[in-house]
Design a protein around this motif. Structure first.
Motif, short mmCIF file in Angstrom:
data_model
loop_
_atom_site.label_atom_id
_atom_site.label_comp_id
_atom_site.label_asym_id
_atom_site.label_seq_id
_atom_site.Cartn_x
_atom_site.Cartn_y
_atom_site.Cartn_z
N PRO A 28 0.80 -1.23 0.00
CA PRO A 28 0.00 0.00 0.00
C PRO A 28 0.83 1.27 0.00
N ASP A 29 2.11 1.20 0.43
CA ASP A 29 2.97 2.39 0.47
C ASP A 29 3.92 2.48 -0.73
N SER A 30 3.65 1.72 -1.77
CA SER A 30 4.57 1.69 -2.91
C SER A 30 4.75 3.05 -3.56
N VAL A 31 3.80 3.95 -3.36
CA VAL A 31 3.87 5.30 -3.96
C VAL A 31 5.01 6.11 -3.35
N PHE A 32 5.66 5.59 -2.29
CA PHE A 32 6.75 6.29 -1.61
C PHE A 32 8.09 5.56 -1.82
N PRO A 33 8.65 5.56 -3.02
CA PRO A 33 9.84 4.75 -3.31
C PRO A 33 11.14 5.28 -2.73
N ASN A 34 11.16 6.52 -2.25
CA ASN A 34 12.42 7.07 -1.77
C ASN A 34 12.94 6.35 -0.53
N ASN A 35 12.12 5.49 0.06
CA ASN A 35 12.54 4.77 1.26
C ASN A 35 13.36 3.52 0.98
N TRP A 36 13.19 2.90 -0.18
CA TRP A 36 13.88 1.63 -0.39
C TRP A 36 15.11 1.72 -1.30
N PHE A 37 15.30 2.84 -1.99
CA PHE A 37 16.55 3.00 -2.73
C PHE A 37 16.90 4.47 -2.88
N SER A 38 18.18 4.74 -3.08
CA SER A 38 18.65 6.09 -3.41
C SER A 38 19.76 5.98 -4.44
N THR A 39 19.93 7.04 -5.21
CA THR A 39 21.00 7.08 -6.21
C THR A 39 21.96 8.21 -5.87
N HIS A 40 23.20 8.06 -6.32
CA HIS A 40 24.25 9.00 -5.92
C HIS A 40 25.19 9.27 -7.10
N SER A 41 25.68 10.51 -7.16
CA SER A 41 26.58 10.89 -8.25
C SER A 41 27.80 9.98 -8.23
N GLY A 42 28.37 9.76 -9.40
CA GLY A 42 29.47 8.81 -9.52
C GLY A 42 28.99 7.42 -9.88
N GLY A 43 27.66 7.24 -9.95
CA GLY A 43 27.12 5.96 -10.41
C GLY A 43 26.81 4.96 -9.32
#
Length: 308
Positions: free
Chosen positions: A73-88
């Protein structure tokens, strides 16, 4: 090229089975009850689609993935399970609520690898077995330029795991306790504060320790941010849950409810460097998160398209 602090692309998850998650109501004081399930799901989809189009119209690249599960039900909030960072670099996180662990999707990570330059994926999620959680950029508000991870300690932000993340990704951990007027722990850092390029929005009064409160305000100023001090009432209206983006111009994405809660002088401070981009998501906000929670920023370099 993405601005280091304010990305020009985001991942969003289109929710087909949205509701206020019963598994997270115990520690998320921002959640409220919702109405008839089918009507709620329909409204959430409409709000999502309008928000995604508004972001695109403002020059943001929006990668939308449809939710494929009936148990997230909380799938609309994806910032909790992954993040991306400069440099790849990509990080995958351990989640506190068991049904939120089902949100992690490797097909999304593979699609990011196809579209962007990814050097490595660091997966911390196995630490759930040890009872540890660190819920991504909900748990941590990252100053990508000053290299500081501002983190409210809670069951969703384990201090040992925070240290491990910071060592690997080269951030300085800045952990602190924060509570509301009724003594409830703040469940995620990103409802308390948001960091833009030139300013930071934060409710300093909710930081429990006065000494730590002063240290955080000083660090934000030292790293070039004008501090916009929010009230607890503004936090309750999600005014801290904002996200700086780079579209056709610098933007601050926030909910219409959050914008309505800001004072005219606060708006003037923001508008000196940034255009406010309100998104109307009242149904989605009943789940206890707002605009920042819906947007997983892409801080990766796009792959060059080869001509066939």
């Amino acid at each position: 090229m993405n601005n280091l602090q304010a990305p020009s692309a985001v991942v969003m998850i289109r929710p087909h089975h949205f509701c206020s998650n019963p598994d997270t109501q115990g520690d998320n004081a921002f959640q409220t009850s919702t109405g008839e399930p089918d009507a709620v799901r329909k409204k959430a989809l409409q709000e999502f689609d309008t928000a995604a189009q508004t972001l695109r119209d403002a020059g943001i690249r929006v990668l939308v993935f449809d939710d494929i599960s009936t148990t997230t039900p909380d799938s609309v909030f994806p910032n909790n399970w992954f993040s991306t960072h400069s440099g790849g670099h990509i990080a995958i996180y351990p989640m506190y609520a068991p049904n939120r662990r089902l949100e992690r999707r490797w097909d999304i990570i593979e699609e990011l690898k196809r579209s962007y330059r990814v050097q490595d994926v660091i997966d911390f999620s196995g630490l759930e077995e040890d009872g540890l959680a660190l819920e991504g950029t909900g748990a941590m508000v990252l100053d990508h330029i000053g290299r500081i991870a501002y983190t409210v300690t809670s069951n969703r932000a384990d201090p040992v795991l925070l240290e491990r993340f910071c060592t690997h990704f080269n951030y300085e951990p800045m952990a602190f306790e924060a509570r509301d007027a009724e003594g409830h722990e703040v469940y995620h850092s990103n409802v308390l504060m948001g960091i833009g390029t030139d300013f930071a929005m934060i409710c300093l009064s909710m930081i429990s320790d006065p000494k730590r409160r002063a240290e955080i305000a000083t660090r934000l100023e030292e790293t070039g941010h004008e501090v916009i001090d929010l009230s607890e009432e503004q936090i309750q209206n999600f005014a801290g849950n904002t996200f700086a983006l780079t579209g056709t111009k610098p933007l601050l994405a926030l909910s219409s409810r959050a914008l309505d809660a800001l004072r005219p002088d606060q708006i003037r401070t923001i508008e000196r460097s940034t255009t406010l981009l309100p998104l109307s998501i009242p149904t989605i906000e009943t789940a206890g998160g707002s605009v920042r929670c819906m947007l997983a920023g892409i801080h990766l370099s796009p792959r060059e398209r080869t001509q066939s």
